[in-house]
Motif scaffolding. Structure first.
Motif, mmCIF file in Angstrom:
data_model
loop_
_atom_site.group_PDB
_atom_site.id
_atom_site.type_symbol
_atom_site.label_atom_id
_atom_site.label_comp_id
_atom_site.label_asym_id
_atom_site.label_seq_id
_atom_site.Cartn_x
_atom_site.Cartn_y
_atom_site.Cartn_z
ATOM 1 N N ILE A 97 -1.579 10.682 6.053
ATOM 2 C CA ILE A 97 -2.948 10.803 5.549
ATOM 3 C C ILE A 97 -3.248 12.283 5.363
ATOM 4 O O ILE A 97 -2.949 13.107 6.242
ATOM 5 C CB ILE A 97 -3.958 10.150 6.509
ATOM 6 C CG1 ILE A 97 -3.668 8.654 6.639
ATOM 7 C CG2 ILE A 97 -5.396 10.366 6.021
ATOM 8 C CD1 ILE A 97 -4.568 7.916 7.621
ATOM 9 N N ASN A 115 2.931 5.885 7.671
ATOM 10 C CA ASN A 115 2.125 6.438 6.588
ATOM 11 C C ASN A 115 1.641 7.833 6.946
ATOM 12 O O ASN A 115 1.635 8.225 8.115
ATOM 13 C CB ASN A 115 0.945 5.532 6.225
ATOM 14 C CG ASN A 115 -0.171 5.560 7.241
ATOM 15 O OD1 ASN A 115 0.026 5.230 8.403
ATOM 16 N ND2 ASN A 115 -1.357 5.928 6.801
ATOM 17 N N GLN A 122 -6.715 -0.291 -5.676
ATOM 18 C CA GLN A 122 -7.947 0.111 -4.995
ATOM 19 C C GLN A 122 -8.748 -1.106 -4.515
ATOM 20 O O GLN A 122 -9.309 -1.105 -3.417
ATOM 21 C CB GLN A 122 -8.812 0.974 -5.927
ATOM 22 C CG GLN A 122 -8.245 2.354 -6.201
ATOM 23 C CD GLN A 122 -8.356 3.282 -5.000
ATOM 24 O OE1 GLN A 122 -8.967 2.959 -3.992
ATOM 25 N NE2 GLN A 122 -7.736 4.456 -5.101
ATOM 26 N N ILE A 133 -8.272 7.822 -1.834
ATOM 27 C CA ILE A 133 -9.465 7.086 -1.453
ATOM 28 C C ILE A 133 -10.580 8.087 -1.166
ATOM 29 O O ILE A 133 -10.388 9.298 -1.295
ATOM 30 C CB ILE A 133 -9.213 6.173 -0.233
ATOM 31 C CG1 ILE A 133 -8.817 7.003 0.999
ATOM 32 C CG2 ILE A 133 -8.134 5.150 -0.556
ATOM 33 C CD1 ILE A 133 -8.713 6.211 2.284
ATOM 34 N N GLN A 166 0.496 9.185 -4.229
ATOM 35 C CA GLN A 166 -0.463 8.876 -3.186
ATOM 36 C C GLN A 166 -1.564 7.938 -3.667
ATOM 37 O O GLN A 166 -1.860 7.865 -4.857
ATOM 38 C CB GLN A 166 -1.087 10.152 -2.604
ATOM 39 C CG GLN A 166 -1.973 10.947 -3.543
ATOM 40 C CD GLN A 166 -1.259 12.129 -4.134
ATOM 41 O OE1 GLN A 166 -0.334 11.961 -4.915
ATOM 42 N NE2 GLN A 166 -1.683 13.314 -3.791
ATOM 43 N N LEU A 167 -2.130 7.235 -2.723
ATOM 44 C CA LEU A 167 -3.311 6.420 -2.963
ATOM 45 C C LEU A 167 -4.512 7.268 -2.583
ATOM 46 O O LEU A 167 -4.704 7.615 -1.413
ATOM 47 C CB LEU A 167 -3.268 5.151 -2.113
ATOM 48 C CG LEU A 167 -4.497 4.240 -2.179
ATOM 49 C CD1 LEU A 167 -4.574 3.554 -3.532
ATOM 50 C CD2 LEU A 167 -4.470 3.207 -1.069
ATOM 51 N N THR A 182 0.857 -1.183 0.000
ATOM 52 C CA THR A 182 0.000 0.000 0.000
ATOM 53 C C THR A 182 0.891 1.229 0.000
ATOM 54 O O THR A 182 1.938 1.240 0.650
ATOM 55 C CB THR A 182 -0.901 0.032 1.254
ATOM 56 O OG1 THR A 182 -1.597 -1.200 1.374
ATOM 57 C CG2 THR A 182 -1.917 1.172 1.173
ATOM 58 N N SER A 183 0.476 2.256 -0.704
ATOM 59 C CA SER A 183 1.262 3.486 -0.706
ATOM 60 C C SER A 183 1.364 4.049 0.702
ATOM 61 O O SER A 183 0.422 3.990 1.493
ATOM 62 C CB SER A 183 0.609 4.526 -1.621
ATOM 63 O OG SER A 183 1.289 5.759 -1.518
ATOM 64 N N THR A 216 -8.554 3.555 8.669
ATOM 65 C CA THR A 216 -7.376 3.171 7.889
ATOM 66 C C THR A 216 -6.177 2.934 8.806
ATOM 67 O O THR A 216 -5.408 1.985 8.610
ATOM 68 C CB THR A 216 -7.050 4.268 6.855
ATOM 69 O OG1 THR A 216 -8.180 4.453 5.987
ATOM 70 C CG2 THR A 216 -5.839 3.900 6.022
ATOM 71 N N PHE A 271 -7.117 -2.425 -1.420
ATOM 72 C CA PHE A 271 -7.428 -1.579 -0.271
ATOM 73 C C PHE A 271 -8.862 -1.819 0.190
ATOM 74 O O PHE A 271 -9.134 -1.921 1.392
ATOM 75 C CB PHE A 271 -7.240 -0.101 -0.630
ATOM 76 C CG PHE A 271 -7.539 0.840 0.509
ATOM 77 C CD1 PHE A 271 -6.554 1.164 1.431
ATOM 78 C CD2 PHE A 271 -8.806 1.386 0.675
ATOM 79 C CE1 PHE A 271 -6.827 2.013 2.488
ATOM 80 C CE2 PHE A 271 -9.090 2.232 1.733
ATOM 81 C CZ PHE A 271 -8.088 2.558 2.637
ATOM 82 N N TYR A 328 -10.254 -2.608 3.876
ATOM 83 C CA TYR A 328 -11.054 -1.562 4.512
ATOM 84 C C TYR A 328 -12.453 -2.058 4.870
ATOM 85 O O TYR A 328 -12.965 -1.779 5.961
ATOM 86 C CB TYR A 328 -11.149 -0.342 3.591
ATOM 87 C CG TYR A 328 -11.876 0.829 4.203
ATOM 88 C CD1 TYR A 328 -11.196 1.740 5.005
ATOM 89 C CD2 TYR A 328 -13.239 1.037 3.983
ATOM 90 C CE1 TYR A 328 -11.852 2.816 5.574
ATOM 91 C CE2 TYR A 328 -13.902 2.105 4.555
ATOM 92 C CZ TYR A 328 -13.199 2.992 5.350
ATOM 93 O OH TYR A 328 -13.859 4.056 5.923
ATOM 94 N N ILE A 330 -1.604 8.325 1.744
ATOM 95 C CA ILE A 330 -3.029 8.065 1.511
ATOM 96 C C ILE A 330 -3.781 9.382 1.614
ATOM 97 O O ILE A 330 -3.690 10.087 2.629
ATOM 98 C CB ILE A 330 -3.576 7.041 2.519
ATOM 99 C CG1 ILE A 330 -2.851 5.704 2.348
ATOM 100 C CG2 ILE A 330 -5.084 6.861 2.356
ATOM 101 C CD1 ILE A 330 -3.238 4.644 3.359
#
Length: 486
Positions: free
Chosen positions: A335, A333, A283, A230, A227-228, A207-208, A321, A286, A290, A211
């Motif tokens: 966010i 990470n 995605q 969401i 970035q991921l 996962t990146s 997350t 994730f 999630y 986020i």
């Protein structure tokens, strides 16, 4: 008049201060091309840390958030006139009382009356009486290239560099995210540069490390890190966070899947399809994690509070997350969250009161969820904004300025304090030492680099790597530390 209103709405909610107001398609194109294998769970007890940035886009008037309630209140009220809290009735008594921790700066502070939950977090009372103090402020922070005085700023010879394009939304928010206010062209942010250094050492690559719940941003982009993106509902899939069912939605997913799974003779088309396929897979991976998060321990009242606003939904998604970091393969990470609409040239008092009430409720509920999830010791959250606002009223609101106050909260924080130096809020014509003029624009007494540097050190960036993350930090080596951590 209508066009002006539309423009201001765009600058706020559509993010005048954001580098990218991004469509779903471009968000997908910029996802981290992570390893598509399932994440290996991290060993329980491994060192995990998360930084959460809450961008108050538009330039929040934070000198009406944190206010001196001692003898300096009169100076504040004289400068702000009809924009001063308590102007019509109550004076300093209209403010919520903040009881600083014993080793404070000796000043007495009050908080905007719309923020009782933030006052509880600062004081360690109410919902936080069982946890202790959780929130502090950093006073008069802003972009600086190096230490600067009012005399140096006004020197016509320009002997000391100042940030480029001061008072401009897009430029200042870019500088908060890149930490390069001298205007160096740079498409990486300081969180992205941290990810370039730390991701492979701490994370599983599934996962990146970056986020985002607010689309693309420069803050989290590195030379190797993207970035991921969401949503508040979780995964950012072409038809939303929904499974592929035998329905219109399902058929849409299958159609998209067919298009991006195909092989094309045209190299550009083939590269585009390959990139989209990798993004779509990221995605879906994730989403699988999630959607399995157990939130049964969260009281319904907290969920209701968080789900009642967009900023609350983003913060709740961030908390979930973080709870799932083991399954996502993340020991480090960041966010990114955004709440726009703070560009209050008009209707400051009424509009900001409602927005601050929403923000206060959401932040406090989010922090309580982190405590319930057992991850509070591993998370630092903080606010950022384009700039502060002018002290002088324009009649109905305030205009773009420079220094302002920001919040930092979490269990690792030295909470219940006002870090840094609160400025002199007298206007220059009344002897104000920190006003550069132009309606009461306050020169920052703390650089964003000092703020970011202490968080980056906590996050795991070593002194030898710090120049790669914050190139200007060494310019402030003689400035006192903020001592943000408990």
């Amino acid at each position: 008049m209508k066009s002006l209103k539309s423009r201001r709405q765009f600058l706020g909610e559509a993010s005048c201060a954001s580098i990218g107001c991004i469509s779903t398609l471009s968000s997908l194109l910029n996802l981290k091309l992570a390893n598509q294998a399932a994440a290996s769970s991290l060993t329980a007890g491994d060192d995990c840390k998360t930084l959460v940035c809450v961008l108050l886009a538009g330039g929040c008037d934070t000198f009406n958030l944190l206010v001196r309630r001692d003898a300096e209140y009169d100076t504040y009220a004289a400068s702000r006139t009809n924009m001063a809290l308590g102007h019509n009735a109550g004076g300093a008594s209209a403010l919520l009382n903040l009881n600083q921790a014993p080793d404070n700066d000796g000043n007495q502070y009050g908080l905007h009356p719309s923020c009782p939950e933030l006052a509880e977090m600062f004081n360690g009372t109410g919902a936080f009486s069982g946890h202790g103090r959780r929130l502090s402020f950093v006073a008069n922070i802003g972009t600086l290239v190096q230490p600067l005085t009012v005399a140096q700023y006004t020197d016509p010879n320009n002997t000391v560099p100042v940030p480029k394009s001061l008072f401009s939304h897009i430029d200042q928010i870019n500088q908060w995210q890149t930490s390069l206010p001298q205007g160096i062209p740079e498409l990486t942010g300081w969180a992205g540069r941290m990810a370039d250094l730390l991701h492979s050492s701490y994370n599983t690559e599934a996962t990146s490390m970056s986020i985002s719940l607010a689309g693309n941003n420069v803050f989290q982009i590195g030379k190797q890190t993207l970035q991921l993106a969401i949503t508040s509902n979780g995964a950012l899939l072409p038809s939303g966070n929904t499974p592929s069912l035998n329905s219109t939605t399902g058929r849409k997913n299958l159609g998209i899947d067919s298009l991006i799974s195909a092989t094309y003779n045209n190299m550009i088309q083939d590269a585009f399809a390959s990139h989209m396929r990798s993004s779509f897979n990221a995605q879906e991976a994730f989403k699988a994690v999630y959607d399995a998060i157990d939130t049964s321990s969260v009281p319904s009242a907290l969920e209701d509070t968080l789900n009642s606003s967009n900023i609350g939904k983003q913060l709740y998604t961030a908390a979930k997350t973080i709870k799932a970091r083991q399954e996502l393969g993340l020991r480090r990470n960041t966010i990114f969250i955004q709440r726009g609409g703070w560009d209050h040239h008009g209707e400051l008092l009424n509009t900001q009161a409602g927005m601050l009430a929403e923000l206060s409720e959401a932040i406090a509920a989010y922090q309580q969820v982190l405590e319930i999830f057992g991850v509070a010791e591993d998370v630092i959250s903080f606010t950022a904004s384009d700039f502060g606002r002018t002290l002088r009223s324009n009649g109905r609101g305030t205009d773009h300025a420079w220094g302002g106050n920001q919040m930092i909260w979490g269990a690792p924080v030295a909470a219940g304090k006002v870090h840094g130096t609160f400025p002199d809020l007298a206007l220059s014509e009344n002897g104000g030492a920190d006003d550069i003029g132009l309606g009461g624009r306050i020169l920052p007494t703390t650089s964003t680099d000092k703020f970011f540097g202490e968080m980056a050190t906590w996050f795991g960036v070593g002194s030898g790597d710090m120049p790669a993350v914050l190139p200007n930090l060494s310019n402030f080596s003689t400035e006192p530390d903020l001592n943000l951590l408990g």
